[in-house]
Every structure is written in C-alpha cells, then in structure tokens.
Design a protein around this motif. Structure first.
Motif, PDB file in Angstrom:
ATOM      1  N   MET A 123       8.949  25.318  11.326  1.00  0.00           N
ATOM      2  CA  MET A 123       9.329  24.342  12.577  1.00  0.00           C
ATOM      3  C   MET A 123       8.308  23.124  12.507  1.00  0.00           C
ATOM      4  O   MET A 123       7.005  23.254  12.746  1.00  0.00           O
ATOM      5  N   TRP A 124       8.807  22.004  12.104  1.00  0.00           N
ATOM      6  CA  TRP A 124       7.725  20.794  11.603  1.00  0.00           C
ATOM      7  C   TRP A 124       7.923  19.962  13.069  1.00  0.00           C
ATOM      8  O   TRP A 124       8.881  19.665  13.642  1.00  0.00           O
ATOM      9  N   ALA A 125       6.524  19.689  13.482  1.00  0.00           N
ATOM     10  CA  ALA A 125       6.676  18.695  14.773  1.00  0.00           C
ATOM     11  C   ALA A 125       6.128  17.492  14.133  1.00  0.00           C
ATOM     12  O   ALA A 125       5.201  17.061  13.456  1.00  0.00           O
ATOM     13  N   ILE A 126       7.022  16.356  14.696  1.00  0.00           N
ATOM     14  CA  ILE A 126       6.817  15.054  14.185  1.00  0.00           C
ATOM     15  C   ILE A 126       5.711  14.260  15.096  1.00  0.00           C
ATOM     16  O   ILE A 126       5.797  14.758  16.618  1.00  0.00           O
ATOM     17  N   ASN A 127       4.964  13.163  14.492  1.00  0.00           N
ATOM     18  CA  ASN A 127       4.360  12.297  15.505  1.00  0.00           C
ATOM     19  C   ASN A 127       5.001  11.496  16.450  1.00  0.00           C
ATOM     20  O   ASN A 127       5.745  10.506  15.963  1.00  0.00           O
ATOM     21  N   LEU A 128       5.399  11.571  17.813  1.00  0.00           N
ATOM     22  CA  LEU A 128       5.654  10.629  18.831  1.00  0.00           C
ATOM     23  C   LEU A 128       4.801   9.966  19.715  1.00  0.00           C
ATOM     24  O   LEU A 128       4.929   9.723  20.662  1.00  0.00           O
ATOM     25  N   GLY A 129       3.512  10.194  19.305  1.00  0.00           N
ATOM     26  CA  GLY A 129       2.345   9.829  19.847  1.00  0.00           C
ATOM     27  C   GLY A 129       2.022   8.390  19.435  1.00  0.00           C
ATOM     28  O   GLY A 129       2.358   7.603  20.204  1.00  0.00           O
ATOM     29  N   THR A 130       1.211   8.374  18.332  1.00  0.00           N
ATOM     30  CA  THR A 130       0.850   6.995  17.630  1.00  0.00           C
ATOM     31  C   THR A 130       2.101   6.373  16.725  1.00  0.00           C
ATOM     32  O   THR A 130       2.178   5.190  16.435  1.00  0.00           O
ATOM     33  N   HIS A 131       3.230   7.218  16.499  1.00  0.00           N
ATOM     34  CA  HIS A 131       4.317   6.918  15.567  1.00  0.00           C
ATOM     35  C   HIS A 131       5.546   6.986  16.545  1.00  0.00           C
ATOM     36  O   HIS A 131       5.527   7.218  17.774  1.00  0.00           O
ATOM     37  N   GLY A 132       6.687   6.793  15.987  1.00  0.00           N
ATOM     38  CA  GLY A 132       8.013   6.998  16.656  1.00  0.00           C
ATOM     39  C   GLY A 132       9.299   7.163  15.947  1.00  0.00           C
ATOM     40  O   GLY A 132       9.283   7.891  15.378  1.00  0.00           O
ATOM     41  N   ILE A 133      10.344   6.281  16.187  1.00  0.00           N
ATOM     42  CA  ILE A 133      11.486   6.611  15.385  1.00  0.00           C
ATOM     43  C   ILE A 133      11.294   6.496  13.845  1.00  0.00           C
ATOM     44  O   ILE A 133      11.932   7.250  13.232  1.00  0.00           O
ATOM     45  N   ASP A 134      10.677   5.588  13.392  1.00  0.00           N
ATOM     46  CA  ASP A 134      10.575   5.558  11.949  1.00  0.00           C
ATOM     47  C   ASP A 134       9.790   6.549  11.366  1.00  0.00           C
ATOM     48  O   ASP A 134      10.079   6.947  10.438  1.00  0.00           O
ATOM     49  N   GLU A 135       8.823   7.242  12.046  1.00  0.00           N
ATOM     50  CA  GLU A 135       8.265   8.317  11.481  1.00  0.00           C
ATOM     51  C   GLU A 135       9.266   9.510  11.627  1.00  0.00           C
ATOM     52  O   GLU A 135       9.304  10.231  10.742  1.00  0.00           O
ATOM     53  N   ALA A 136      10.152   9.635  12.513  1.00  0.00           N
ATOM     54  CA  ALA A 136      11.005  10.578  12.636  1.00  0.00           C
ATOM     55  C   ALA A 136      11.967  10.520  11.608  1.00  0.00           C
ATOM     56  O   ALA A 136      12.384  11.387  10.815  1.00  0.00           O
ATOM     57  N   PRO A 178      -2.304  14.133  29.728  1.00  0.00           N
ATOM     58  CA  PRO A 178      -3.039  13.126  29.443  1.00  0.00           C
ATOM     59  C   PRO A 178      -4.063  12.852  28.301  1.00  0.00           C
ATOM     60  O   PRO A 178      -4.512  11.786  27.960  1.00  0.00           O
ATOM     61  N   TRP A 179      -4.369  14.143  27.893  1.00  0.00           N
ATOM     62  CA  TRP A 179      -5.264  14.491  26.972  1.00  0.00           C
ATOM     63  C   TRP A 179      -4.562  14.041  25.411  1.00  0.00           C
ATOM     64  O   TRP A 179      -5.244  13.719  24.442  1.00  0.00           O
ATOM     65  N   GLN A 180      -3.081  13.872  25.470  1.00  0.00           N
ATOM     66  CA  GLN A 180      -2.344  13.788  24.282  1.00  0.00           C
ATOM     67  C   GLN A 180      -2.380  12.130  23.824  1.00  0.00           C
ATOM     68  O   GLN A 180      -2.284  11.378  24.639  1.00  0.00           O
ATOM     69  N   ILE A 181      -2.827  12.022  22.508  1.00  0.00           N
ATOM     70  CA  ILE A 181      -2.772  10.639  22.208  1.00  0.00           C
ATOM     71  C   ILE A 181      -1.185  10.149  22.178  1.00  0.00           C
ATOM     72  O   ILE A 181      -0.401  10.842  21.788  1.00  0.00           O
ATOM     73  N   GLY A 182      -1.151   8.969  22.777  1.00  0.00           N
ATOM     74  CA  GLY A 182       0.146   8.240  22.946  1.00  0.00           C
ATOM     75  C   GLY A 182       0.925   9.241  24.308  1.00  0.00           C
ATOM     76  O   GLY A 182       2.022   9.053  24.374  1.00  0.00           O
TER      77      GLY A 182
END
Length: 502
Positions: A123-136, A178-182
């Motif tokens: 189950m892979w978690a993608i970065n939607l904090g500092t990254h976004g749609i391109d990351e996905a 609030p602790w989450q980056i992004g």
C-alpha cells in the motif's frame, strides 16, 4: 447477571467475508523500522540485498497481506526519486517529520523486492504535502506502466523490466494535522486528492485509492473533515482512512482494556459520515474504510523527547509492550473483525522496532513482543467469514467508560478448512470467566486447539534476554459437547479456540 458468558453464532448470519488486508501492517522511514529493522547489510542474518532473514522469518509467520509504506508523516516531505537508481548517487536529506537524516539507501525498488520475499502486497502512500499531481502520476507511471514512456523506461534502466503492479495507493497522510508538512484544510486537500486520483486512474485504471480521513477521533475538525473530503473525492476513491492509537497514560488497566469500544464507536461514526455523503450524492457506491494506523502507543513518549536530532535511524518510538498491551491489541483486532463489513483494510502500526510486534538489536537478535501473538493468531486463523456474535456477558464500569463487557469475542468460519475459530478476551483482572459457545448450526464439533496468552504479571514484557517470557500455550481447557463449546477463560487472558466443524 451471573459471572459467566455465552455466545451464539450461526453460519447463516454473516458480518462479512473478511478481506485478508484487514491484517495489514505499516513500515515507515522512522527510527529503526527500515535501517536496523528490515534492512541491515552486514548483519549475520542478512542476505545479499541486506534484508534481515531473522526478521523476515518472524514476518512470514504473521502472514501479513499488505504493508503501508513509506509513511506516515515521513511521506509528506519525501521525494521518491531520491530512493531509486544507483545507491552511490542517492542523496542524504534532512528528514523534517522526525528530524533525522534519511540516507535513501532503501527505496521503492528495494521495498518491492523485500515485499516479495516477505509475501506481502504494498500500500504505497504518495506525497501530497510538498508534492502534488505530478508526484501522483509520475510515481505510478514508474511503478506500474509497462514501457515506452520516460518514467517506465527509467524503471527498466534501474533493472526492473516488469512493472511492479502496485494496486493500492494512499493519497497522502494525515493532511488534517498541523504537524504535517504541507498541512491542508479539508477543501484544499479534497481538491488535490480529487485531481490526483483522476490522473492516477488515467495512468492505471485498475488501482484502488485511499483518501485521508482524520488523524484521530480527537481532531477538532472531525468529522467535518471526512464530510468535506468525501464531497470532493467520493466517486474517485475506494477507501477512506482512519487512524487512532490507544494508551494507558493513567495506569488504569480496566479502562485501557475498554478502549476497543471507543474504536468501534469511531468506526461506526466514520461509516455514518460516509453514508451521509453517499445519500447526499445519490450514489450507489459504498465507501469502505482503511484503518491504516492503529496500535497501542504511549510507552516511548518521554524517551523520544530526549533524542538528539539529525541522526540516521535513531531508536524512536520503541515501545516495549506488556501483557496488558497484548490484551488490548486482541480487543482491537476483535473490534476490527466485528466491523469488517466496512473496514476492509487495516494496518497495525508499525511492524518492526517502531511501536511494533517485532524488535531487533543492531547486529544482534530479533524477537517477538507480546502484541505479536494476538496479531499472528488473528492473521493466521481469522480468514473466512466473520459471524454475527450474539453475546451475553457481565459488564463493568470505569470513570471513563461504562458497560464494558468482561467478554470480548468473535467467531470466524473458514468453510474451506472446515474450521471455526473463536477469539476471546476475558477483561476481568481478578476472576476467570466460564464461557459457552453455541454453534447450533454446525452440528458435531471437535476442539482442535485452545491457545491462551496469559501472565500473572500484566506488566511482563519480552526482551532479547527473555524473548519468551510472554508467550501463548496450548493448554486451554475448551471442550466440545455436540455443537456446544465450554471453556473457562483465565483472568486477563487472550484465547484462541479452534474448532473442527466438518
């Protein structure tokens, strides 16, 4: 009510056919979960890829069906490209979520290789904090597309001609925190999750997606967060995530053992919120739940405050689990099974060293913590159909929780094996509990085994010196009389009664 308990189950009254992924786990780039946990080149048991075989053996015995990776809070600042390609060219980075150094010597491809040896899906978690749609879209193209595109050909150049075929993806992690980056508002997250989900399914329509629910039931934005996020994502995702941890900060064992009732309330309220959005959208689709972070977590809180920042894989979140923690984990597992019609995936957080059932020494041995055993029993013997439990049990009250049944139980029917397994916790700290299980629809029954996890010292733990101090035995007293099972459950005990019903 007199001090005995009874459960009636019928094979025609089914909660669900259990999704095996309810027994999933979680590995984050946090503490010694990866470095010194599953991966330690130079360790006496390490294979040629640096995978610790002693750890793998313990994991394989758990039959873990799916593992969430690489985080967790870690993922919201993680660039997956740092962890692929030649290792000598991979950068070390400041890891801001846990204030460590991430050397990136273990990444996507290594985890895919490791998961195949461990016998688990990803189950892979993608970065939607500092990254976004391109990351996905880019990481999915790298992982799952066959060839002929930039990212799929890059994977091939890294030595992986065949696609990884990762089917389950989390759209970020705890984005309400609030602790989450992004960190995002519910509207901000709902929009980015919706757009990421769209492009991911354009790349690979076969995948399943998990949207972020609340980080815990205690968040001030709960359950409005769920409602708003699903307003944006309902038709694009298959699961909504849930996270919650349970502790005994007050050293009140009786209340601690009742926390699984709070887990059930949490599940039911999230399911109700999902169904509200289903009604609002006039949808025929049912939203399922992924309880992809759950466990006991409180022992290491003070020690973690003293860790010096910017180390590589320091010993973070290394809770040493007790006998009472194992009872709570058993109750939480039963709570998940009682709600398995909606909870299709769940992840015990985490798997190795970090609030984990498995502990290791760097360069040394690996051993099972107390919570390993109820998790193993449920995963191995809890496959099949969860049956509706009609339970009569005496109850008790605490200051925090009322009407806690002394008996926490459920039965699972594995028709192919011709076996019913009863999982049962006696919450009574002072007295044994006579139990009758009425299997009236199954006919003649035979006891295969009655395993018990118990210890006179509820604070007893396992360690490298005493790895078997808390360990189940098979000397339980369950007996079959036709279609009725009778057993006396020891005080403060976890019980697994396996019954042949052929």
């Amino acid at each position: 009510m007199s001090h005995h308990a009874k459960m009636i189950v019928d094979k025609d009254f089914v909660i669900s056919t259990i999704d095996d992924r309810i027994y999933g786990s979680f590995i984050e780039h946090l503490g010694r979960a990866v470095y010194g946990g599953i991966y330690e080149p130079g360790h006496p048991s390490a294979d040629e890829r640096g995978f610790r075989k002693d750890v793998l053996s313990l994991i394989q015995d758990l039959r873990v069906p799916i593992i969430r990776y690489p985080g967790g809070n870690f993922v919201s600042g993680y660039d997956w490209k740092d962890g692929v390609g030649p290792k000598d060219k991979r950068p070390s980075r400041l890891e801001l979520a846990w204030r460590t150094i991430e050397p990136n010597q273990f990444g996507l491809n290594e985890f895919v290789d490791w998961s195949r040896v461990a016998g688990t899906d990803i189950m892979w978690a993608i970065n939607l904090g500092t990254h976004g749609i391109d990351e996905a879209r880019n990481i999915l193209e790298y992982a799952n597309h066959t060839s002929g595109s930039y990212w799929s050909d890059l994977r091939i150049s890294h030595g992986y001609k065949q696609p990884h075929a990762i089917k389950t993806w989390c759209l970020g992690n705890e984005m309400d925190g609030p602790w989450q980056i992004g960190h995002k508002t519910a509207v901000e997250y709902g929009r980015i999750a919706c757009e990421s989900a769209k492009v991911m399914k354009w790349v690979d329509p076969t995948i399943e997606l998990v949207a972020c629910g609340s980080s815990s039931r205690g968040m001030l934005t709960y359950p409005e967060w769920e409602s708003t996020v699903l307003d944006h994502t309902y038709e694009h995702v298959e699961f909504l995530s849930m996270h919650n941890y349970y502790g005994n900060h007050e050293n009140d064992t009786a209340t601690f053992l009742g926390r699984s009732l709070e887990m059930e309330d949490f599940i039911k309220s999230v399911a109700a919120t999902c169904d509200y959005i289903k009604a609002k959208k006039r949808s025929k689709k049912t939203m399922y739940l992924s309880f992809d972070e759950w466990n006991v977590w409180f022992h290491s809180n003070e020690a973690d405050k003293k860790i010096e920042p910017w180390q590589i894989a320091p010993p973070q979140l290394e809770d040493i689990y007790t006998m009472e923690d194992a009872l709570v984990v058993g109750c939480l597992l039963i709570a998940l099974l009682k709600n398995s019609d909606r909870v299709r995936m769940a992840c015990l957080a985490q798997l190795v060293n970090v609030i984990a059932p498995i502990m290791t020494e760097n360069g040394g041995q690996a051993w099972a913590q107390t919570i390993y055993y109820p998790y193993m029993h449920a995963s191995v013997y809890g496959r099949g159909q969860a049956l509706v439990p009609l339970v009569q049990s005496p109850k008790y009250d605490t200051k925090a929780i009322t009407d806690i049944p002394y008996l926490e139980t459920i039965a699972v029917y594995n028709e192919q094996a011709g076996e019913v397994t009863v999982f049962a916790v006696n919450r009574d700290l002072n007295n044994s509990l006579p139990l009758e299980v009425d299997l009236r629809s199954f006919g003649e029954c035979r006891i295969i085994e009655h395993s018990v996890l118990e210890n006179e010292d509820l604070k007893a733990t396992n360690s490298s010196v005493q790895p078997n101090r808390v360990k189940p035995h098979s000397n339980g007293n369950a007996k079959a009389d036709g279609s009725k099972i009778n057993a006396v459950l020891g005080k403060a005990s976890w019980n697994v009664i396996r019954i042949n019903v052929l």
